[in-house]
Motif scaffolding. Structure first.
Motif, PDB file in Angstrom:
ATOM      1  N   VAL A 126      69.202  83.960  38.101  1.00 29.33           N
ATOM      2  CA  VAL A 126      67.881  84.095  38.705  1.00 29.33           C
ATOM      3  C   VAL A 126      68.096  84.370  40.186  1.00 29.33           C
ATOM      4  O   VAL A 126      68.853  83.669  40.859  1.00 29.33           O
ATOM      5  N   ALA A 127      67.491  85.436  40.672  1.00 26.86           N
ATOM      6  CA  ALA A 127      67.543  85.778  42.095  1.00 26.86           C
ATOM      7  C   ALA A 127      66.361  85.106  42.787  1.00 26.86           C
ATOM      8  O   ALA A 127      65.220  85.230  42.344  1.00 26.86           O
ATOM      9  N   LEU A 128      66.655  84.385  43.860  1.00 28.47           N
ATOM     10  CA  LEU A 128      65.626  83.639  44.586  1.00 28.47           C
ATOM     11  C   LEU A 128      65.514  84.207  46.002  1.00 28.47           C
ATOM     12  O   LEU A 128      66.515  84.340  46.704  1.00 28.47           O
ATOM     13  N   ARG A 129      64.307  84.542  46.384  1.00 30.02           N
ATOM     14  CA  ARG A 129      64.067  85.021  47.748  1.00 30.02           C
ATOM     15  C   ARG A 129      63.011  84.131  48.389  1.00 30.02           C
ATOM     16  O   ARG A 129      61.909  83.991  47.876  1.00 30.02           O
ATOM     17  N   LEU A 130      63.390  83.536  49.519  1.00 24.56           N
ATOM     18  CA  LEU A 130      62.495  82.625  50.221  1.00 24.56           C
ATOM     19  C   LEU A 130      62.082  83.228  51.556  1.00 24.56           C
ATOM     20  O   LEU A 130      62.923  83.723  52.309  1.00 24.56           O
ATOM     21  N   LEU A 153      61.566  78.605  36.547  1.00 20.50           N
ATOM     22  CA  LEU A 153      61.696  79.355  37.797  1.00 20.50           C
ATOM     23  C   LEU A 153      61.647  80.861  37.599  1.00 20.50           C
ATOM     24  O   LEU A 153      61.124  81.589  38.436  1.00 20.50           O
ATOM     25  N   GLY A 154      62.199  81.349  36.498  1.00 23.55           N
ATOM     26  CA  GLY A 154      62.368  82.784  36.313  1.00 23.55           C
ATOM     27  C   GLY A 154      61.063  83.570  36.375  1.00 23.55           C
ATOM     28  O   GLY A 154      60.058  83.170  35.789  1.00 23.55           O
ATOM     29  N   ASP A 155      61.100  84.699  37.118  1.00 27.42           N
ATOM     30  CA  ASP A 155      59.961  85.616  37.222  1.00 27.42           C
ATOM     31  C   ASP A 155      58.670  84.915  37.642  1.00 27.42           C
ATOM     32  O   ASP A 155      57.589  85.209  37.135  1.00 27.42           O
ATOM     33  N   ARG A 156      58.790  83.982  38.592  1.00 25.46           N
ATOM     34  CA  ARG A 156      57.616  83.283  39.100  1.00 25.46           C
ATOM     35  C   ARG A 156      57.629  83.279  40.622  1.00 25.46           C
ATOM     36  O   ARG A 156      58.693  83.384  41.252  1.00 25.46           O
ATOM     37  N   ALA A 157      56.462  83.152  41.190  1.00 27.40           N
ATOM     38  CA  ALA A 157      56.326  82.999  42.637  1.00 27.40           C
ATOM     39  C   ALA A 157      55.717  81.629  42.914  1.00 27.40           C
ATOM     40  O   ALA A 157      54.737  81.232  42.280  1.00 27.40           O
ATOM     41  N   LEU A 158      56.327  80.905  43.847  1.00 27.63           N
ATOM     42  CA  LEU A 158      55.863  79.581  44.213  1.00 27.63           C
ATOM     43  C   LEU A 158      55.586  79.567  45.711  1.00 27.63           C
ATOM     44  O   LEU A 158      56.093  80.403  46.454  1.00 27.63           O
ATOM     45  N   GLY A 159      54.792  78.622  46.151  1.00 23.96           N
ATOM     46  CA  GLY A 159      54.507  78.548  47.575  1.00 23.96           C
ATOM     47  C   GLY A 159      53.982  77.196  47.979  1.00 23.96           C
ATOM     48  O   GLY A 159      53.539  76.398  47.146  1.00 23.96           O
ATOM     49  N   SER A 160      54.050  76.937  49.283  1.00 25.47           N
ATOM     50  CA  SER A 160      53.537  75.704  49.829  1.00 25.47           C
ATOM     51  C   SER A 160      53.174  75.935  51.286  1.00 25.47           C
ATOM     52  O   SER A 160      53.813  76.742  51.972  1.00 25.47           O
ATOM     53  N   GLN A 161      52.137  75.243  51.758  1.00 26.37           N
ATOM     54  CA  GLN A 161      51.712  75.396  53.139  1.00 26.37           C
ATOM     55  C   GLN A 161      51.352  74.043  53.722  1.00 26.37           C
ATOM     56  O   GLN A 161      50.627  73.252  53.112  1.00 26.37           O
ATOM     57  N   ALA A 194      55.390  76.756  56.224  1.00 20.89           N
ATOM     58  CA  ALA A 194      54.954  77.262  54.916  1.00 20.89           C
ATOM     59  C   ALA A 194      56.081  78.098  54.333  1.00 20.89           C
ATOM     60  O   ALA A 194      56.956  78.591  55.059  1.00 20.89           O
ATOM     61  N   TYR A 195      56.083  78.246  53.002  1.00 26.37           N
ATOM     62  CA  TYR A 195      57.087  79.117  52.395  1.00 26.37           C
ATOM     63  C   TYR A 195      56.508  79.822  51.172  1.00 26.37           C
ATOM     64  O   TYR A 195      55.572  79.343  50.527  1.00 26.37           O
ATOM     65  N   ILE A 196      57.077  80.975  50.888  1.00 23.52           N
ATOM     66  CA  ILE A 196      56.820  81.726  49.656  1.00 23.52           C
ATOM     67  C   ILE A 196      58.169  81.901  48.975  1.00 23.52           C
ATOM     68  O   ILE A 196      59.132  82.375  49.585  1.00 23.52           O
ATOM     69  N   TRP A 197      58.226  81.531  47.704  1.00 20.03           N
ATOM     70  CA  TRP A 197      59.486  81.513  46.961  1.00 20.03           C
ATOM     71  C   TRP A 197      59.297  82.416  45.733  1.00 20.03           C
ATOM     72  O   TRP A 197      58.544  82.090  44.826  1.00 20.03           O
TER      73      TRP A 197
END
Length: 252
Positions: A177-181, A150-158, A163-166
Motif C-alpha cells: 500500500v502506497a501512503l501519501r501524507l 487502509l487500501g484505496d482510502r483517503a483519511l483526514g483529521s483537522q 491537519a493532515y490528509i492521508w
C-alpha cells in the motif's frame, strides 16, 4: 522515511497509548523469558516506547534510519533524565556492540520492509545480534488491515493548528500500500506550512513470516492479536509476533 515531519510526529501520535504498549511489550518479553537485560528497539522513531521500556528497567538501545527522528528521541531522553544510546542504522544491517537479550521492532517497522529480501535480511541480522535464548518481538499491520482498512482510502483529521490528509493506494501485485501524507502546520503568522511524506508498506503473510523466521534460525514462533495473548482472528488488524533464538546446547 519520516524525514519531513519528524518535528510534528509526536503531535500526530499523541493519542497512542504508549504506556499501555510498554506494559504489553514487557509482558511479551517476560513470556519469552526476558525480564531484564539489554534490549534493542529497531525503527524506534522518536523513542516514545524505547524510553518507557528504559523506565521499566531494561537497558535499551534505539535504532532508526532517520537522523531527524533520532534527534527528537535524544531531546526527549534529556528531558526525561534518561541515558539511552540512539543509533542511526539500517536495521537490515543491524550491528550492535554486544548481543542482546531481545530485539524489538514496533509500530509497523516490519511492514516498511517492502520486499521479501529485506524482511529476510532483517531477521538474519536480528538473529545474529541476539544472545542464545534471546527473543525477537515485533508487531505489524495485518494483510487484512492494509488491503481492506487502509487500501484505496483517503483519511483526514483537522485540529486548531495542525491537519493532515492521508491518501492510500493498494497494489495487489506487490502486496503493498502506497501512503501519501500531506500535513499542514499552522505558523506563528497564521499561515500554514505544508509537509509532504510518501511511504510504502507491504502485507506480509503469516506463512511468509513463519518461513523467513525459521530460515533465519528462530523457533517457538508465536502470533498474537492486537495487544492480547490470544491468537489473532481472521480480521485482526495488528499482529504481534515472538520468536526465540535457540539456546546453546551444553556439551557433555
Amino acid at each position: 522515511m519520516y524525514t519531513a515531519f519528524a518535528a510534528v510526529y509526536d503531535r500526530l501520535m499523541r493519542d497512542v497509548d504508549y504506556d499501555g504498549w510498554a506494559q504489553y511489550y514487557a509482558a511479551l518479553l517476560a513470556r519469552c523469558g526476558v525480564r531484564q537485560g539489554s534490549v534493542c528497539e529497531c525503527a524506534c522513531g522518536t523513542g516514545s516506547l524505547t524510553l518507557r521500556l528504559q523506565r521499566l528497567g531494561y537497558a535499551m538501545t534505539g535504532v532508526d534510519l532517520s537522523q531527524d527522528m533520532l534527534s527528537v528521541a535524544l531531546g526527549k531522553a534529556r528531558e526525561w533524565g534518561l541515558t539511552v544510546p540512539f543509533v542511526r542504522q539500517d536495521m537490515c544491517l543491524l550491528t550492535l556492540h554486544k548481543r542482546q537479550h531481545a530485539i524489538l521492532c514496533t509500530c509497523d517497522g516490519v511492514n516498511y520492509l517492502t520486499t521479501p529480501d529485506r524482511a529476510r535480511r532483517f531477521f538474519r541480522a536480528a538473529y545474529q545480534s541476539l544472545r542464545p535464548g534471546g527473543a525477537l518481538i515485533f508487531d505489524l499491520s495485518s494483510p487484512y488491515k492494509l488491503q481492506h482498512i487502509l487500501g484505496d482510502r483517503a483519511l483526514g483529521s483537522q485540529e486548531e493548528d495542525i491537519a493532515y490528509i492521508w491518501q492510500n493506494a493498494w497494489h495487489p501485485r506487490t502486496r503493498t500500500v502506497a501512503l501519501r501524507l500531506s500535513i499542514f502546520v499552522r505558523q506563528p503568522d497564521g499561515r500554514y506550512a505544508r509537509l509532504e511524506e510518501a511511504q510504502r508498506q507491504r502485507a506480509h503473510s503469516r506463512e511468509e513470516l513463519t518461513a523467513w523466521l525459521t530460515e533465519a534460525g528462530f523457533d517457538h514462533i508465536r502470533f498474537y492479536g492486537d495487544r492480547t495473548l490470544r491468537a489473532p482472528g481472521e480480521k485482526a488488524e495488528r499482529w504481534h509476533v515472538t520468536a526465540l533464538k535457540p539456546k546453546e546446547k551444553t556439551k557433555c
